[in-house]
Structure formats: structure tokens, C-alpha cells
Design an enzyme around this catalytic site. Structure first.
Site, PDB file in Angstrom:
ATOM      1  N   TYR A  61     -65.602  18.982 -52.317  1.00  0.00           N
ATOM      2  CA  TYR A  61     -64.363  18.722 -51.490  1.00  0.00           C
ATOM      3  C   TYR A  61     -63.173  18.929 -52.414  1.00  0.00           C
ATOM      4  O   TYR A  61     -62.822  18.033 -53.045  1.00  0.00           O
ATOM      5  CB  TYR A  61     -64.342  17.712 -50.589  1.00  0.00           C
ATOM      6  CG  TYR A  61     -63.110  17.363 -49.847  1.00  0.00           C
ATOM      7  CD1 TYR A  61     -63.271  18.142 -48.551  1.00  0.00           C
ATOM      8  CD2 TYR A  61     -62.070  17.103 -50.150  1.00  0.00           C
ATOM      9  CE1 TYR A  61     -61.933  18.568 -47.800  1.00  0.00           C
ATOM     10  CE2 TYR A  61     -60.803  17.256 -49.473  1.00  0.00           C
ATOM     11  CZ  TYR A  61     -60.809  17.741 -48.327  1.00  0.00           C
ATOM     12  OH  TYR A  61     -59.562  17.974 -47.450  1.00  0.00           O
ATOM     13  N   ARG A  79     -59.813  13.546 -33.667  1.00  0.00           N
ATOM     14  CA  ARG A  79     -58.497  13.667 -33.722  1.00  0.00           C
ATOM     15  C   ARG A  79     -58.038  14.594 -32.858  1.00  0.00           C
ATOM     16  O   ARG A  79     -58.585  15.694 -32.498  1.00  0.00           O
ATOM     17  CB  ARG A  79     -57.992  13.441 -34.956  1.00  0.00           C
ATOM     18  CG  ARG A  79     -58.363  14.591 -35.841  1.00  0.00           C
ATOM     19  CD  ARG A  79     -57.973  14.628 -37.456  1.00  0.00           C
ATOM     20  NE  ARG A  79     -57.785  15.933 -37.865  1.00  0.00           N
ATOM     21  CZ  ARG A  79     -57.422  15.940 -39.427  1.00  0.00           C
ATOM     22  NH1 ARG A  79     -56.899  15.051 -39.988  1.00  0.00           N
ATOM     23  NH2 ARG A  79     -57.719  17.274 -39.766  1.00  0.00           N
TER      24      ARG A  79
HETATM   25  P1  FAD Z   1     -61.927  29.080 -48.598  1.00  0.00           P
HETATM   26  O1  FAD Z   1     -60.413  28.422 -47.824  1.00  0.00           O
HETATM   27  O2  FAD Z   1     -62.947  28.476 -47.668  1.00  0.00           O
HETATM   28  O3  FAD Z   1     -61.953  30.576 -48.934  1.00  0.00           O
HETATM   29  C1  FAD Z   1     -63.155  30.869 -48.952  1.00  0.00           C
HETATM   30  C2  FAD Z   1     -63.176  32.550 -48.396  1.00  0.00           C
HETATM   31  O4  FAD Z   1     -64.225  33.107 -49.081  1.00  0.00           O
HETATM   32  C3  FAD Z   1     -63.217  32.372 -47.044  1.00  0.00           C
HETATM   33  O5  FAD Z   1     -61.851  33.201 -46.490  1.00  0.00           O
HETATM   34  C4  FAD Z   1     -64.478  33.042 -46.467  1.00  0.00           C
HETATM   35  O6  FAD Z   1     -64.431  34.128 -45.479  1.00  0.00           O
HETATM   36  C5  FAD Z   1     -64.707  34.025 -47.893  1.00  0.00           C
HETATM   37  N1  FAD Z   1     -66.145  34.255 -48.065  1.00  0.00           N
HETATM   38  C6  FAD Z   1     -67.067  33.440 -48.267  1.00  0.00           C
HETATM   39  N2  FAD Z   1     -68.181  34.140 -48.269  1.00  0.00           N
HETATM   40  C7  FAD Z   1     -67.738  35.523 -48.370  1.00  0.00           C
HETATM   41  C8  FAD Z   1     -68.797  36.684 -48.734  1.00  0.00           C
HETATM   42  N3  FAD Z   1     -70.062  36.681 -48.813  1.00  0.00           N
HETATM   43  N4  FAD Z   1     -68.029  37.587 -48.582  1.00  0.00           N
HETATM   44  C9  FAD Z   1     -66.829  37.938 -48.425  1.00  0.00           C
HETATM   45  N5  FAD Z   1     -65.933  36.780 -48.214  1.00  0.00           N
HETATM   46  C10 FAD Z   1     -66.519  35.743 -48.376  1.00  0.00           C
HETATM   47  N6  FAD Z   1     -56.490  20.541 -48.257  1.00  0.00           N
HETATM   48  C11 FAD Z   1     -55.387  19.456 -48.486  1.00  0.00           C
HETATM   49  O7  FAD Z   1     -54.838  19.848 -49.670  1.00  0.00           O
HETATM   50  N7  FAD Z   1     -54.764  19.137 -47.423  1.00  0.00           N
HETATM   51  C12 FAD Z   1     -55.311  19.021 -45.999  1.00  0.00           C
HETATM   52  O8  FAD Z   1     -54.677  18.649 -45.427  1.00  0.00           O
HETATM   53  C13 FAD Z   1     -56.345  19.756 -46.006  1.00  0.00           C
HETATM   54  N8  FAD Z   1     -57.159  19.595 -44.914  1.00  0.00           N
HETATM   55  C14 FAD Z   1     -58.363  20.257 -44.647  1.00  0.00           C
HETATM   56  C15 FAD Z   1     -59.038  20.058 -43.374  1.00  0.00           C
HETATM   57  C16 FAD Z   1     -60.153  20.953 -43.188  1.00  0.00           C
HETATM   58  C17 FAD Z   1     -60.758  20.775 -41.664  1.00  0.00           C
HETATM   59  C18 FAD Z   1     -60.982  21.246 -44.437  1.00  0.00           C
HETATM   60  C19 FAD Z   1     -62.123  22.098 -44.053  1.00  0.00           C
HETATM   61  C20 FAD Z   1     -60.319  21.479 -45.308  1.00  0.00           C
HETATM   62  C21 FAD Z   1     -58.776  21.000 -45.773  1.00  0.00           C
HETATM   63  N9  FAD Z   1     -58.087  20.931 -46.865  1.00  0.00           N
HETATM   64  C22 FAD Z   1     -57.079  20.351 -46.998  1.00  0.00           C
HETATM   65  C23 FAD Z   1     -59.004  21.694 -48.137  1.00  0.00           C
HETATM   66  C24 FAD Z   1     -58.531  23.081 -48.270  1.00  0.00           C
HETATM   67  O9  FAD Z   1     -58.860  23.707 -46.763  1.00  0.00           O
HETATM   68  C25 FAD Z   1     -59.157  23.909 -49.434  1.00  0.00           C
HETATM   69  O10 FAD Z   1     -58.602  23.054 -50.369  1.00  0.00           O
HETATM   70  C26 FAD Z   1     -59.093  25.321 -49.594  1.00  0.00           C
HETATM   71  O11 FAD Z   1     -59.134  25.871 -48.372  1.00  0.00           O
HETATM   72  C27 FAD Z   1     -60.026  25.673 -50.429  1.00  0.00           C
HETATM   73  O12 FAD Z   1     -59.771  26.831 -50.744  1.00  0.00           O
HETATM   74  P2  FAD Z   1     -61.088  27.860 -51.140  1.00  0.00           P
HETATM   75  O13 FAD Z   1     -60.494  29.241 -51.519  1.00  0.00           O
HETATM   76  O14 FAD Z   1     -62.027  27.381 -51.983  1.00  0.00           O
HETATM   77  O15 FAD Z   1     -62.138  27.997 -49.714  1.00  0.00           O
HETATM   78  N1  UDP Z   2     -61.007   7.235 -42.243  1.00  0.00           N
HETATM   79  C1  UDP Z   2     -61.326   6.351 -41.116  1.00  0.00           C
HETATM   80  N2  UDP Z   2     -60.286   6.200 -40.151  1.00  0.00           N
HETATM   81  C2  UDP Z   2     -59.016   7.052 -40.004  1.00  0.00           C
HETATM   82  C3  UDP Z   2     -58.920   8.215 -41.008  1.00  0.00           C
HETATM   83  C4  UDP Z   2     -59.824   8.075 -42.108  1.00  0.00           C
HETATM   84  O1  UDP Z   2     -62.036   5.576 -41.078  1.00  0.00           O
HETATM   85  O2  UDP Z   2     -58.624   6.690 -38.988  1.00  0.00           O
HETATM   86  C5  UDP Z   2     -61.930   7.286 -43.127  1.00  0.00           C
HETATM   87  C6  UDP Z   2     -63.156   8.497 -42.879  1.00  0.00           C
HETATM   88  O3  UDP Z   2     -64.292   7.849 -43.523  1.00  0.00           O
HETATM   89  C7  UDP Z   2     -62.548   9.573 -43.656  1.00  0.00           C
HETATM   90  C8  UDP Z   2     -61.793   8.845 -44.984  1.00  0.00           C
HETATM   91  O4  UDP Z   2     -61.355   7.813 -44.193  1.00  0.00           O
HETATM   92  O5  UDP Z   2     -63.733  10.329 -44.202  1.00  0.00           O
HETATM   93  C9  UDP Z   2     -60.934   9.901 -45.588  1.00  0.00           C
HETATM   94  O6  UDP Z   2     -59.947  10.015 -44.824  1.00  0.00           O
HETATM   95  P1  UDP Z   2     -59.071  11.457 -45.053  1.00  0.00           P
HETATM   96  O7  UDP Z   2     -58.238  11.500 -43.933  1.00  0.00           O
HETATM   97  O8  UDP Z   2     -58.500  10.986 -46.498  1.00  0.00           O
HETATM   98  O9  UDP Z   2     -60.070  12.629 -45.172  1.00  0.00           O
HETATM   99  P2  UDP Z   2     -60.283  13.768 -44.461  1.00  0.00           P
HETATM  100  O10 UDP Z   2     -60.366  13.432 -43.068  1.00  0.00           O
HETATM  101  O11 UDP Z   2     -59.244  14.909 -44.834  1.00  0.00           O
HETATM  102  O12 UDP Z   2     -61.684  14.255 -45.147  1.00  0.00           O
END
Ligand code: FAD
Ligand code: UDP
Length: 376
Positions: A360, A287
Site C-alpha cells: 500500500y 463512507r
Molecule cells: P495505479 O494507479 O493502480 O496504476 C496502475 C496502472 O496500471 C492502472 O492504470 C492499470 O490500469 C495499469 N495496468 C495494470 N495492469 C496492466 C496491464 N496488464 N496492461 C496495461 N496496463 C495495466 N493515496 C494518497 O496519497 N491519498 C489518498 O487519499 C489515497 N486514497 C486512496 C483511496 C483508494 C480507494 C485507493 C485504492 C488508493 C488510495 N491512495 C491514496 C493510493 C494511490 O491510489 C496510489 O498511491 C497510486 O494510485 C499508486 O499509483 P500506481 O501507479 O502504483 O498504481
Molecule cells: N479507521 C477506523 N475508523 C475510521 C477511520 C479509519 O477504524 O473512521 C481505521 C481502519 O482500520 C483503517 C485504518 O484506520 O483501515 C486506517 O485508516 P485511513 O483512513 O488512514 O486509511 P485508508 O482508509 O486510506 O486505508
């Protein structure tokens, strides 16, 4: 008496919310993070006046009023509503699957027509599953087809999912797709939740608000001086990788990761939407995110002359890369269960967040979990 009540390893949403709550409970905390900045994966960098989500687009959504009130007590949220568009071979389709998508796919106008079309598409697949004695979809492909039929599966799901997970849809668990809404109304809102938005001024404001008045150190890896950090506080909140905490003694957990290719463009509006998914297998990225649309609306878009986009490439995780998505297949879940047995025996370590729990989590459930936690 140790210097701190809590050492919090990781300043992501779990660590930062925990620190905030612990401070409210009168506890003395130190937060360390191995990255050079706070906030974990919600961290944003300001480029050309635009808050760029450095670790992937983050949209806050929840139906939990307590969580929504809590985050709004730290920072105001805007009215951003996620409505991604899918580009399949140059044709655009609205997401999630709703009457707009069905109209674009088949030209159907009424919900009745759309249901008939989907039923017709599903019938053959469901019939052949029944013949083989399958009552419940066993994998993502079977789940998707029994939910939405073959046309949408082929155009909007198969290619995107296989790029995102690097595995065939027939080898992926069905639950991944269960959370995608299917609606027979003209509604492009991606989420069913009651509340959603982006913090006004970006996610760093949320993190700064949570960590206000709390001692923090960035660029510090817990494992580089483990015994020092273990002795500095009465208890540890660990939000890093659980397998690393136990020196990978049972083996390494697997992740998917994403590589972001960032581009700055000399135009005010590149794609007209924050999120455009490329659902064809042959386009290498999954994307394109255009960050300004998360926080700029109407005339604000053109008043900001440049734009920043990120192309997302999903790849298998290797050491040294950021671990993003836990691969919750049987093999990894079994491995995690072994680490969890050890974690449950710890008296002074709390494991929380998506790396420590190998799960997740969206942002809101992370906050919900911390708010429920009894901090002693
Ligand atoms: P993290 O944010 O990963 O924080 C963990 C921290 O621990 C990091 O800063 C890391 O550097 C630190 N750490 C790890 N090991 C050590 C160490 N040994 N020493 C010191 N520090 C350390 N959620 C939504 O609700 N909406 C969304 O649209 C969404 N989009 C996402 C897209 C992506 C690509 C990803 C990966 C996640 C997304 N999420 C989304 C989920 C969201 O990112 C998580 O819910 C949230 O970040 C989790 O927080 P956390 O504190 O568990 O982890
Ligand atoms: N997905 C898909 N087509 C799209 C968007 C999502 O097939 O255009 C599927 C894909 O398998 C993805 C799942 O739906 O893992 C969940 O998507 P979502 O956007 O909710 O999750 P995220 O990308 O944040 O994991």
C-alpha cells in the site's frame, strides 16, 4: 536498436512520473494502459461540473518538500484539508481522534481530563494483556485499545475496520491502526503532514502535465500481446500485478476492493463535508464521499446547483474486479516474497507501484520513489 528506450506498462502515478523523468533524461518512452483512460486510480471524471474521484477519494499529503515542489511544478494545488467526520448511530464525531472527539465522546474539556479518561479505559485491557504475558499488542484490537481505550474502539474503530477489511479486528495486523493520529489538541486535520491539497482542476491535470509530449496508448493490455510489447523497448517499467506478470505460477495474491455507488443529487450540499465515515457495523457502506468539497469552498458550493456522492462498499477482491488494497498478511507476504525473487533477477524490467510491489503506497511516497530512481 529498439523503437523505445522504455515501455511503461500502466499510466498511474508511478508510470506517469517515471515517463516524465525519463523524458527529461532524454529517453524515448511509450506508456500503455489497459483502461480506457490515463491516470490509474487518481483518475477523475467531470460530472455536473464536479471532478468525481472514480477510484476512491484521493487527498495528496506529504512532508517531503522536494515531492511537494515537484507536483506543484506540474500543477497548482489548492488548500483542501482533510477533516472527516464519523457518524456512529446518528451521532457525529470528529476525526482523527483529538480533543473534539474526546469532548463529543465523554464531555471532557481539557487535555488532562481526556488523558485520564483514556488511561482509565486502557488500564483494564493492558492489565489483562500483561496477565497473559503479552507485552506488545498482537492484533489490531489490542493495538487500538492500548492506544485509545474501549469506548472509541467500540464506536469508531471496530465496525468500520471490520467492514473495510472483512476480517475481525483480532485477526488483523496491529500496524493498520498505528498510522491513525491521536492528539490532545482541538485539531481535526486528518494528516500530520506539512503539505496537503488537491490539484486545482483535478488530478487529471497532474497526469496530463506529467505525460505531456509522451506517446500513450489506452485500452491496451500488455498481456494480450506480451511478446510484441516485450520487444518494442530496451527496458520495461511494469506497474501491473506482479503475480500476473509471472502467470500466477506460485498462486494468486489477494486484495480488498471497493465498490462505488455514485448518486447525483439535486441539491448543492448533501452532507457538508467531503468525507463522512459510517462506523457502525450495520450500515453496509464504510463512507460517503461528496466530491465537490475537495475543490469548491465557500460560495462556490452553492453556486454549483448539483452534487455527486459516492457510497463506498468494501469487499473481497475476485478476478475481474479492481485490485485496490494489498492484503499484507503473512500468507500473502510470503507469496509475494517468492515473486520478488524472480523480479530481482530481471535485468530489463523495473517493477514499481502498489500492484507490482504488492504494497500500500500513498501518492507522495510513489513520487518520492520515482524521483530517487537513477534513470539510465
Ligand atoms: P495505479 O494507479 O493502480 O496504476 C496502475 C496502472 O496500471 C492502472 O492504470 C492499470 O490500469 C495499469 N495496468 C495494470 N495492469 C496492466 C496491464 N496488464 N496492461 C496495461 N496496463 C495495466 N493515496 C494518497 O496519497 N491519498 C489518498 O487519499 C489515497 N486514497 C486512496 C483511496 C483508494 C480507494 C485507493 C485504492 C488508493 C488510495 N491512495 C491514496 C493510493 C494511490 O491510489 C496510489 O498511491 C497510486 O494510485 C499508486 O499509483 P500506481 O501507479 O502504483 O498504481
Ligand atoms: N479507521 C477506523 N475508523 C475510521 C477511520 C479509519 O477504524 O473512521 C481505521 C481502519 O482500520 C483503517 C485504518 O484506520 O483501515 C486506517 O485508516 P485511513 O483512513 O488512514 O486509511 P485508508 O482508509 O486510506 O486505508
Amino acid at each position: 536498436m529498439k523503437k523505445y528506450d522504455y515501455l511503461i506498462v500502466g499510466s498511474g502515478l508511478f508510470g506517469a512520473t517515471f515517463a516524465y523523468r525519463a523524458k527529461q533524461a532524454g529517453k524515448k518512452c511509450l506508456v500503455i494502459d489497459k483502461r480506457q483512460h490515463l491516470g490509474g486510480n487518481v483518475y477523475c471524471e467531470n460530472i455536473e461540473g464536479i471532478n468525481v474521484h472514480k477510484y476512491g477519494a484521493h487527498i495528496f499529503h506529504t512532508s517531503n518538500k522536494e515531492v511537494w515542489n515537484f507536483v506543484n511544478s506540474i500543477v497548482e494545488f489548492n488548500r483542501y484539508t482533510n477533516s472527516p467526520v464519523a457518524n456512529y448511530k446518528g451521532k457525529l464525531y470528529n476525526l482523527p481522534f483529538n480533543m473534539n472527539t474526546f469532548y463529543q465522546m465523554w464531555g471532557v474539556i481539557t487535555p488532562q481530563q481526556a488523558k485520564e479518561k483514556i488511561e482509565e479505559q486502557k488500564a483494564a485491557a493492558v492489565e489483562s494483556m500483561k496477565k497473559s504475558g503479552i507485552t506488545e499488542p498482537r492484533n489490531l484490537e489490542e493495538q487500538a485499545i492500548s492506544l485509545i481505550g474501549t469506548d472509541i474502539y467500540e464506536a469508531l474503530i471496530k465496525g468500520y475496520t471490520e467492514k473495510q477489511w472483512g476480517r475481525k479486528c483480532t485477526e488483523l495486523p496491529a500496524f493498520i491502526i498505528k498510522r491513525l493520529p491521536v492528539r490532545f489538541v482541538y485539531d481535526n486535520n486528518y494528516f500530520n503532514d506539512k503539505y496537503q491539497g488537491i490539484p486545482v482542476g483535478g488530478y487529471n491535470k497532474l497526469i496530463d502535465g506529467l505525460l505531456e509530449g509522451i506517446e500513450v496508448k489506452t485500452g491496451v493490455d500488455f498481456f494480450e500481446d506480451r511478446s510484441y510489447w516485450e520487444n518494442i523497448a530496451e527496458r520495461i517499467v511494469f506497474t501491473g500485478k506482479i503475480d500476473e506478470f509471472y502467470d500466477y505460477r506460485f498462486g494468486k495474491l489477494e486484495y480488498r476492493t471497493v465498490r462505488f455507488e455514485e448518486e447525483i443529487h439535486d441539491c448543492s450540499n448533501y452532507q457538508g463535508n467531503a468525507v463522512v465515515n459510517y462506523t457502525e457495523k450495520d450500515v453496509p457502506y464504510t463512507r460517503i464521499i461528496e466530491h465537490k468539497h475537495f475543490e469548491m469552498f465557500g460560495a462556490e458550493v452553492d453556486n454549483c446547483p448539483k452534487t455527486v456522492i459516492s457510497k463506498e462498499y468494501s469487499t473481497e477482491w475476485k478476478d475481474g474486479m479492481e485490485p485496490y488494497y494489498p492484503v499484507n498478511d503473512e500468507k500473502n507476504n510470503t507469496l509475494y516474497a517468492k515473486y520478488k525473487v524472480l523480479a530481482d533477477r530481471e535485468e530489463n524490467v523495473i517493477f514499481g507501484g502498489r500492484l507490482a510491489e504488492y504494497k500500500y503506497y500513498d501518492m507522495a511516497p510513489i513520487i518520492e520513489k520515482v524521483l530517487k530512481f537513477q534513470i539510465q
